[in-house]
Design a protein around this motif. Structure first.
Motif, PDB file in Angstrom:
ATOM      1  N   MET A   1       0.741  -1.102   0.017  1.00 39.76           N
ATOM      2  CA  MET A   1      -0.157   0.043   0.025  1.00 39.76           C
ATOM      3  C   MET A   1       1.027   1.359   0.076  1.00 39.76           C
ATOM      4  N   SER A   2       0.459   2.385  -0.683  1.00 41.79           N
ATOM      5  CA  SER A   2       1.251   3.524  -0.691  1.00 41.79           C
ATOM      6  C   SER A   2       0.414   4.508  -0.344  1.00 41.79           C
ATOM      7  N   GLU A   3       1.316   5.623  -0.060  1.00 42.12           N
ATOM      8  CA  GLU A   3       0.735   6.863   0.641  1.00 42.12           C
ATOM      9  C   GLU A   3       0.947   8.032  -0.293  1.00 42.12           C
ATOM     10  N   THR A   4       0.221   8.915  -0.698  1.00 40.72           N
ATOM     11  CA  THR A   4       0.517  10.163  -1.663  1.00 40.72           C
ATOM     12  C   THR A   4       0.120  11.412  -0.913  1.00 40.72           C
ATOM     13  N   VAL A   5       1.115  12.240  -0.927  1.00 39.89           N
ATOM     14  CA  VAL A   5       1.180  13.622  -0.249  1.00 39.89           C
ATOM     15  C   VAL A   5       1.341  14.525  -1.154  1.00 39.89           C
ATOM     16  N   GLU A   6       0.477  15.627  -1.265  1.00 35.11           N
ATOM     17  CA  GLU A   6       0.738  16.863  -1.981  1.00 35.11           C
ATOM     18  C   GLU A   6       1.738  17.601  -1.581  1.00 35.11           C
ATOM     19  N   ILE A   7       2.890  17.771  -2.539  1.00 41.00           N
ATOM     20  CA  ILE A   7       3.832  18.692  -2.275  1.00 41.00           C
ATOM     21  C   ILE A   7       3.767  20.136  -2.682  1.00 41.00           C
ATOM     22  N   LEU A   8       3.268  20.237  -3.833  1.00 41.51           N
ATOM     23  CA  LEU A   8       2.913  21.487  -4.452  1.00 41.51           C
ATOM     24  C   LEU A   8       1.543  21.361  -5.036  1.00 41.51           C
ATOM     25  N   SER A   9       0.769  22.496  -4.709  1.00 43.72           N
ATOM     26  CA  SER A   9      -0.783  22.802  -5.405  1.00 43.72           C
ATOM     27  C   SER A   9      -0.330  23.440  -6.975  1.00 43.72           C
ATOM     28  N   ALA A  10      -1.491  23.571  -7.563  1.00 46.37           N
ATOM     29  CA  ALA A  10      -1.261  24.192  -9.007  1.00 46.37           C
ATOM     30  C   ALA A  10      -0.905  25.722  -8.567  1.00 46.37           C
ATOM     31  N   ASP A  11      -1.551  26.505  -7.668  1.00 43.08           N
ATOM     32  CA  ASP A  11      -0.958  27.586  -7.241  1.00 43.08           C
ATOM     33  C   ASP A  11       0.552  27.959  -6.666  1.00 43.08           C
ATOM     34  N   GLU A  12       0.925  26.911  -5.730  1.00 40.46           N
ATOM     35  CA  GLU A  12       2.268  26.731  -5.382  1.00 40.46           C
ATOM     36  C   GLU A  12       3.323  26.655  -6.748  1.00 40.46           C
ATOM     37  N   ILE A  13       2.952  25.832  -7.686  1.00 36.62           N
ATOM     38  CA  ILE A  13       3.855  25.543  -8.970  1.00 36.62           C
ATOM     39  C   ILE A  13       3.740  27.059  -9.541  1.00 36.62           C
ATOM     40  N   ARG A  14       2.669  27.541  -9.735  1.00 41.10           N
ATOM     41  CA  ARG A  14       2.636  29.007 -10.624  1.00 41.10           C
ATOM     42  C   ARG A  14       3.723  29.924  -9.864  1.00 41.10           C
ATOM     43  N   ARG A  15       3.230  30.001  -8.355  1.00 41.59           N
ATOM     44  CA  ARG A  15       4.457  30.847  -7.832  1.00 41.59           C
ATOM     45  C   ARG A  15       5.760  30.609  -7.793  1.00 41.59           C
ATOM     46  N   THR A  16       5.982  29.307  -7.777  1.00 41.59           N
ATOM     47  CA  THR A  16       7.391  28.868  -7.663  1.00 41.59           C
ATOM     48  C   THR A  16       8.071  29.061  -9.134  1.00 41.59           C
ATOM     49  N   LEU A  17       7.398  28.948 -10.428  1.00 41.76           N
ATOM     50  CA  LEU A  17       7.882  29.233 -11.621  1.00 41.76           C
ATOM     51  C   LEU A  17       7.968  30.748 -11.918  1.00 41.76           C
ATOM     52  N   ASN A  18       7.189  31.234 -11.107  1.00 45.88           N
ATOM     53  CA  ASN A  18       7.344  32.984 -11.185  1.00 45.88           C
ATOM     54  C   ASN A  18       8.683  33.252 -10.628  1.00 45.88           C
ATOM     55  N   ARG A  19       8.853  32.641  -9.401  1.00 46.48           N
ATOM     56  CA  ARG A  19      10.344  32.932  -8.692  1.00 46.48           C
ATOM     57  C   ARG A  19      11.327  32.575  -9.423  1.00 46.48           C
ATOM     58  N   LEU A  20      11.275  31.389 -10.102  1.00 47.96           N
ATOM     59  CA  LEU A  20      12.318  30.695 -10.840  1.00 47.96           C
ATOM     60  C   LEU A  20      12.728  31.513 -12.206  1.00 47.96           C
ATOM     61  N   ALA A  21      11.518  32.208 -12.544  1.00 44.77           N
ATOM     62  CA  ALA A  21      11.847  33.102 -13.921  1.00 44.77           C
ATOM     63  C   ALA A  21      12.595  34.271 -13.473  1.00 44.77           C
ATOM     64  N   SER A  22      12.221  34.885 -12.383  1.00 46.54           N
ATOM     65  CA  SER A  22      12.797  35.974 -11.795  1.00 46.54           C
ATOM     66  C   SER A  22      14.411  35.817 -11.593  1.00 46.54           C
ATOM     67  N   GLN A  23      14.461  34.981 -10.836  1.00 47.91           N
ATOM     68  CA  GLN A  23      15.947  34.127 -10.657  1.00 47.91           C
ATOM     69  C   GLN A  23      16.743  33.958 -11.956  1.00 47.91           C
ATOM     70  N   ILE A  24      16.171  33.375 -12.734  1.00 47.56           N
ATOM     71  CA  ILE A  24      16.995  33.334 -14.220  1.00 47.56           C
ATOM     72  C   ILE A  24      17.346  34.689 -14.929  1.00 47.56           C
ATOM     73  N   VAL A  25      16.361  35.643 -14.805  1.00 45.45           N
ATOM     74  CA  VAL A  25      16.662  37.013 -15.248  1.00 45.45           C
ATOM     75  C   VAL A  25      17.522  37.597 -14.612  1.00 45.45           C
ATOM     76  N   GLU A  26      17.468  37.618 -13.123  1.00 46.08           N
ATOM     77  CA  GLU A  26      18.651  38.172 -12.386  1.00 46.08           C
ATOM     78  C   GLU A  26      19.992  37.739 -12.610  1.00 46.08           C
ATOM     79  N   ARG A  27      20.252  36.332 -12.804  1.00 44.95           N
ATOM     80  CA  ARG A  27      21.464  35.837 -13.006  1.00 44.95           C
ATOM     81  C   ARG A  27      21.948  35.631 -14.482  1.00 44.95           C
ATOM     82  N   SER A  28      21.181  36.265 -15.496  1.00 47.78           N
ATOM     83  CA  SER A  28      21.524  35.938 -16.872  1.00 47.78           C
ATOM     84  C   SER A  28      21.979  37.217 -17.484  1.00 47.78           C
ATOM     85  N   GLY A  29      22.026  38.106 -17.052  1.00 45.23           N
ATOM     86  CA  GLY A  29      22.674  39.239 -17.800  1.00 45.23           C
ATOM     87  C   GLY A  29      22.006  39.691 -19.078  1.00 45.23           C
TER      88      GLY A  29
END
Length: 178
Positions: free
Chosen positions: A1-29
């Protein structure tokens, strides 16, 4: 038997991608030299989502390509083989800043294979790595430059990423065997 736990919701994924995009912009010159390469399967839609967010932030369209690393892997005998996808890199990688995009980094072998594949398409000035989830347990010395979520896991656990474009929903789950 396995157990499934939500780690990131759809909203959390959206916010995470927003943060990643900002970090990429900041570090890419110089953003005119930036390209994103999504690694099949879920890295491709993630790369497109990041490119859209970067365009919203900076009003610059970032080219996106897709990379299939199947034939560059050193562990084909240990993984489930799938039909290879078509690598599409409709731009020159020479002297560019390439950000490889993948959903989960685990042992690091996918990224090692991706690095080998990229060299067949030019010589980038810089290669960086963006992942949605870093679950640890590396077998090769590869570390992401941009990480959405660091998730310590046991080796026998599974991290499942669901994306709207492929799975009809967004989410990240941890599946444990009980």
């Amino acid at each position: 038997m396995s157990e499934t736990v939500e780690i990131l919701s759809a909203d959390e994924i959206r916010r995470t991608l927003n943060r990643l995009a900002s970090q990429i912009v900041e570090r890419s010159g110089d953003l005119t030299k930036l390209v994103l390469l999504g690694i099949y399967t879920r890295g491709v839609p993630l790369a497109h989502l990041l490119a859209r967010q970067i365009e919203a932030l900076e009003q610059i369209a970032v080219p996106v390509g897709s990379l299939d690393i199947t034939f560059y892997r050193d562990d084909l005998d240990k993984i489930n083989l799938r039909t290879p996808e078509k690598t599409e890199i409709p731009f020159d990688l020479s002297d560019r800043t390439v950000v490889l995009v993948d959903d989960v980094i685990f042992k690091g072998r996918t990224i090692r294979a991706a690095l080998n594949a990229v060299t067949e398409y030019g010589r980038p000035e810089l290669i960086r790595l963006a992942v949605l989830v870093d679950r640890g347990h590396r077998e090769v010395p590869i570390h992401p430059d941009f990480t959405g979520k660091t998730l310590p896991t046991a080796k026998e656990e599974k991290v499942k990423v669901y994306l709207q474009e492929i799975d009809g929903r967004d989410g990240v789950e941890l599946v444990t065997r009980g």
